[in-house]
Enzyme design. Structure first.
Site, PDB file in Angstrom:
ATOM      1  N   ASP A   1       0.761  -1.250   0.000  1.00 20.32           N
ATOM      2  CA  ASP A   1       0.000   0.000   0.000  1.00 20.32           C
ATOM      3  C   ASP A   1       0.791   1.299   0.000  1.00 20.32           C
ATOM      4  O   ASP A   1       0.224   2.345  -0.276  1.00 20.32           O
ATOM      5  CB  ASP A   1      -0.996  -0.005   1.165  1.00 20.32           C
ATOM      6  CG  ASP A   1      -2.293   0.719   0.812  1.00 20.32           C
ATOM      7  OD1 ASP A   1      -2.523   0.962  -0.381  1.00 20.32           O
ATOM      8  OD2 ASP A   1      -3.058   1.060   1.726  1.00 20.32           O
TER       9      ASP A   1
ATOM     10  N   HIS B   1       1.852   4.356   6.401  1.00 19.79           N
ATOM     11  CA  HIS B   1       1.717   4.989   5.077  1.00 19.79           C
ATOM     12  C   HIS B   1       0.513   5.929   5.002  1.00 19.79           C
ATOM     13  O   HIS B   1       0.315   6.586   3.981  1.00 19.79           O
ATOM     14  CB  HIS B   1       1.669   3.934   3.968  1.00 19.79           C
ATOM     15  CG  HIS B   1       0.554   2.945   4.124  1.00 19.79           C
ATOM     16  ND1 HIS B   1       0.709   1.789   4.860  1.00 19.79           N
ATOM     17  CD2 HIS B   1      -0.708   2.926   3.652  1.00 19.79           C
ATOM     18  CE1 HIS B   1      -0.438   1.109   4.822  1.00 19.79           C
ATOM     19  NE2 HIS B   1      -1.306   1.777   4.106  1.00 19.79           N
TER      20      HIS B   1
END
Length: 969
Positions: free
Chosen positions: A106, A375
């Site tokens: 991701d 993230h």
């Protein structure tokens, strides 16, 4: 906490229950932060026993195993290692389990540091997904989604790793069904916030598998499997089943999955496919056993990342600049606190501070710094309330570590326990004590440093003294921040991992701090400035002459005095205007940067004030939208330092320090500082990957979105150069950076956005950030040879500025100072050569055995050590800062004697070399060796081992990790 309540706890509770019901079922999990919350707060003893069993059977597998799945673009390698180590330590201590595969599906683009990081952690394969859409399509078509990645040019095949890039479907199951208008494969639906539905019926639950549609479902799944099989070289297809926030109601998932899996396998002759539940390990084992020869990829990264022509994910390099800055300050304070505490434990065994409480204080900051590497954390791609959670956790952890450091100083000096100590780290205005006070300054780096620390004081008439009562060079001047206070700059020279104490007293006698005098220049109207007549005036130190033009109040040129090289040098603030209305075209948001057109200059008038003194000259420039504006949105404070005789001023002298003040911006503006020079750079920029290695970034022309697609992350370093001269930028937080013209480099400093994209509105991702940001960048200008010797040490000196703590002088009694002097002046400092960095010196506190067989046995017998943390094991990491061939001297291997390096802490009795996160003994670590054209034979590579006599040779770019044990006093 909300996610735990809404769905995350239910993932673990229901998946464990379902795995126990069917031997064929499997599951992979990544983030330890959620798992540990479940393990500590929710899991029953039975569930804990089941987790142990499932891990042993290989049916539950932890991949990556860090606290979070960290971002790859804007994180520092130190913080990536911290968060991995934090998760791995827990898994190994609790289960004897060591992750060996990644699942980096991701993060928005892939850095070349990551493959090295995972190789050093003992991983056998690495998996990524988000890379440029056009590049992925090309790799997919040519069956090149799998390769052996040599992420580091210096470590190359020694730390290479097999890498799998997911195909265009990425990590979520495709949900379209050709035979129904309902979705497929996501039978548990979607999680609801803040509460799970009372009746267990979630929105968007997929069409259940029934006898009537079983064959159609199987056909759909097989067709997708076959489509993907064509993109890979082996007959093994990784088919990810799930997505974000899935498996919170695992029984409905597995019962439908079972029906499909069984049906396809019963009719495998007809379908030409067999399917099985698998972990990442099962998949890579299957590919590895095919024994194919793979192409290698060098040290190029996959940044930036675009998902379609007008979607360049380069906005997040700058989003939430304040959070990015605090995350790095927190990381740096943690680094200082760890070595400070480690020294305290070993040098002061009789100390009165409770070690367990101290470790908890450090752990609170370890957790906060680890989690923000997520993230959707340091990237600035979270909603405001989640950003506030990260900020609160960081501030709480920093408060704890400052408190710990202050109490250690008090304990060492047996000071009056009621004496007031309060600490202020870096910020100028958090300590506003009265003048009669002392400051304790700790240097967290393992080098001698000479630098300035800044203290806020209330008067100009001041003297500064060291522990022996000698006068210390200092300069005081009116503060940028406020009318009523002054900034006191104290010149400090401190050896490695040591502290010094300075007393600040009202003026008595003749020894006083130099006073910075102000000259204010008339505000200049840039639209009217006479281009012909320049009124130039210089600001000079031993290394540079910076020339300003009084006609415009802008910088004009910089001369590097050693070579007498003059570079034309101008700086201006510009704004990209961006669109927030999806009906009118591409938008900018937390993630994306989509400028409407070229950047527009922001100011028509510039004010100038020069504060000059014997130690420092500060040039204050204020940028106004027009000549009559009252307020400015932009300012630059440029500082040039002069170092008196007798001090090592090499780094200080070569540093042009700039602090910027930017904001509040208008809506849908992205603010950049553009520096233009006459260097013939061919429009090539260099930026770093995670503060670990540099990447060359030639300007690329695209059909669409060229400006945004030529933005890159600068985590710590960027530079431009021509044949003779290099201009280096060093940063204390991440920024987007680009070279939009020859000889130019621009840094994005701030963004404020609003848009009406429904997804962004639903998730409150609109980045209406009205803050003022105050980033700092150090500039170094010089030949390649000179900048090479300076930039690595300077970058770390900016990252790890000294920690400043304040205390009041009790009634001005000199007794306290004498006590202090015995401890800090005569300590044996910890010092490494300038091409090495002491990356970690800490007491992790893990209770696991470093003998693997013993650790597994004690877990199996249920005999893990209970009770207090283990304070006897010290974690040490040493990193070589240079690449092979980068510098004739600094790129050489360095031999270090660990016993003598650490003699100030005590007598070293044993050293064990470990994998990067500490869970493997390097002598027993054998990673898979994938066949490549270069190396057709599979073989395992081990680095040079620590010899029996504690000598270690560290080669370029190596990061070496050790457990060190000292003789107990």
């Amino acid at each position: 906490q909300e996610s735990m309540h809404a769905y995350a706890a239910n993932v673990y509770t229901t998946v464990i229950e379902e795995l126990m019901k069917g031997k064929q079922r499997k599951f992979i999990a990544v983030e330890q932060e959620f798992f540990r919350l479940w393990w500590d707060m929710v899991a029953t003893d039975t569930q804990k026993q089941q987790v142990h069993q499932l891990l042993q059977e290989g049916r539950l597998e932890f991949v990556i195993g860090g606290q979070v799945m960290h971002d790859e673009a804007v994180t520092l390698i130190d913080d990536q290692i911290l968060q991995l180590t934090e998760g791995h330590g827990f898994l190994y201590e609790t289960f004897g389990f060591r992750p060996q595969f990644s699942w980096h599906v991701d993060p928005f683009g892939a850095s070349a540091t990551t493959p090295t990081l995972f190789a050093l952690s003992g991983f056998n394969a690495h998996l990524i997904s988000r890379i440029d859409y056009d590049l992925k399509a090309d790799m997919q078509k040519n069956k090149k989604l799998q390769f052996v990645w040599q992420g580091s040019p210096s470590l190359s095949e020694r730390q290479e790793i097999f890498t799998h890039v997911m195909d265009q479907y990425s990590y979520c199951t495709p949900s379209q069904l050709p035979f129904s208008n309902r979705s497929g494969f996501f039978w548990n639906g979607f999680a609801t916030f803040p509460d799970p539905p009372k009746d267990g019926v979630y929105p968007n639950m997929s069409l259940p598998v029934t006898d009537a549609n079983l064959h159609l479902y199987a056909q759909t799944m097989v067709a997708n499997i076959k489509e993907r099989a064509a993109w890979f070289r082996t007959g093994d297809v990784l088919w990810p089943w799930g997505c974000d926030k899935q498996f919170f109601n695992a029984s409905v998932q597995y019962s439908n999955m079972d029906l499909l899996v069984d049906y396809i396998n019963k009719h495998s002759g007809e379908f030409g496919v067999t399917v099985q539940y698998a972990t990442v390990s099962d998949y890579f084992q299957a590919v590895y056993s095919r024994n194919l020869t793979w192409e290698t990829r060098g040290s190029e990264d996959f940044l930036p990342y675009s998902t379609e022509p007008f979607q360049a994910w380069t906005g997040f390099y700058t989003s939430r600049s304040t959070l990015k800055g605090i995350a790095r300050r927190a990381s740096s304070l943690l680094y200082a606190g760890e070595s400070f505490f480690t020294q305290y434990v070993w040098k002061h065994p009789e100390g009165s501070i409770c070690k367990c409480k101290a470790l908890k204080q450090l752990q609170s900051l370890r957790w906060a710094v680890s989690e923000v590497q997520h993230h959707d954390g340091i990237t600035g791609t979270e909603s405001p309330k989640v950003k506030d959670m990260y900020m609160n956790n960081l501030m709480y952890g920093m408060f704890n570590v400052k408190k710990l450091m202050a109490s250690i100083i008090f304990d060492i000096n047996n000071a009056k326990k009621n004496g007031e100590v309060y600490s202020s780290v870096y910020t100028k205005d958090s300590g506003k004590p009265d003048v009669d006070q002392y400051v304790v300054v700790y240097n967290p780096l393992a080098w001698n440093i000479t630098t300035f620390v800044t203290v806020s004081v209330s008067s100009e008439a001041i003297s500064v003294y060291d522990e022996l009562g000698r006068s210390v060079p200092a300069q005081v001047q009116s503060s940028v921040e406020s009318q009523s206070t002054y900034d006191l700059y104290i010149l400090v020279a401190i050896s490695g991992l040591s502290y010094r104490k300075y007393s600040i007293k009202p003026l008595n006698g003749k020894q006083s701090a130099f006073i910075g005098r102000s000259i204010k220049y008339k505000r200049r109207d840039l639209t009217r400035a006479d281009q012909q007549s320049q009124q130039l005036f210089p600001v000079v130190n031993n290394c540079y002459q910076i020339v300003f033009d009084q006609n415009t109040n802008l910088m004009h040129s910089i001369t590097e005095r050693e070579t007498n090289q003059t570079v034309r040098f101008t700086q201006e603030f510009l704004e990209y205007h961006v669109n927030g209305d999806t009906t009118k075209g591409p938008i900018s948001d937390n993630y994306l940067f989509a400028p409407n057109a070229s950047a527009v200059p922001v100011s028509k008038a510039v004010g100038l004030e020069v504060m000059s003194g014997s130690l420092m000259t500060e040039i204050r420039q204020y940028f106004y939208s027009n000549v009559t504006s009252q307020d400015y949105i932009y300012a630059v404070y440029t500082r040039l330092y002069s170092v008196p005789e007798g001090y090592d001023g090499k780094l200080l002298c070569h540093r042009i320090e700039q602090e910027y003040s930017v904001g509040p911006l208008e809506l849908n503006r992205e603010a950049v500082l553009r520096t233009s020079t006459n260097l013939d750079t061919k429009q090539v920029l260099y930026t770093d990957n995670n503060g670990y290695q540099m990447q060359q970034r030639p300007f690329k022309a695209y059909v669409n979105n060229t400006v945004a697609r030529n933005y890159y992350p600068m985590v710590q370093t960027a530079y431009i150069e021509d044949d003779t001269t290099r201009l280096m930028l060093l940063a204390e937080r991440a920024h987007g950076v680009s070279s939009q013209g020859n000889g130019q480099v621009e840094v994005m400093l701030h963004r404020r956005l609003w848009n009406n994209l429904q997804w962004d509105l639903n998730n409150n991702l609109t980045l209406n950030d009205s803050s003022v940001v105050r980033p700092v960048i150090w500039l170094i200008l010089g030949t390649t040879a000179v900048t090479n010797t300076l930039y690595r040490t300077s970058g770390l000196a900016l990252e790890h500025r000294p920690v400043v703590m304040f205390g009041a002088l009790s009634g001005g009694k000199p007794k306290l100072l004498r006590q202090l002097q015995q401890n800090s002046v005569h300590d044996s400092p910890v010092t490494v050569p300038p091409n090495l960095h002491l990356q970690t010196l800490s007491i992790p506190g893990w209770k696991y055995s470093s003998n693997h067989a013993e650790q597994v046995r004690s877990i199996h017998m249920g005999k893990q050590k209970q009770g207090d943390a283990d304070f006897s094991r010290v974690l040490l990491r040493i990193r070589h800062l240079y690449e092979i061939g980068e510098d004739p001297v600094l790129s050489q291997p360095v031999t270090v004697d660990l016993k003598s390096l650490l003699k100030g802490l005590g007598s070293v009795t044993a050293v064990e070399e470990r994998s990067l996160t500490g869970t493997w003994d390097v002598n027993t670590l054998e990673r898979w060796k994938w066949k490549t054209a270069h190396y057709p034979g599979k073989r395992f590579f081990n680095s040079t081992k620590a010899s029996e006599d504690y000598e270690v040779t560290v080669h370029p770019k190596e990061i070496r990790t050790f457990f060190v044990y000292f003789q107990v006093q």
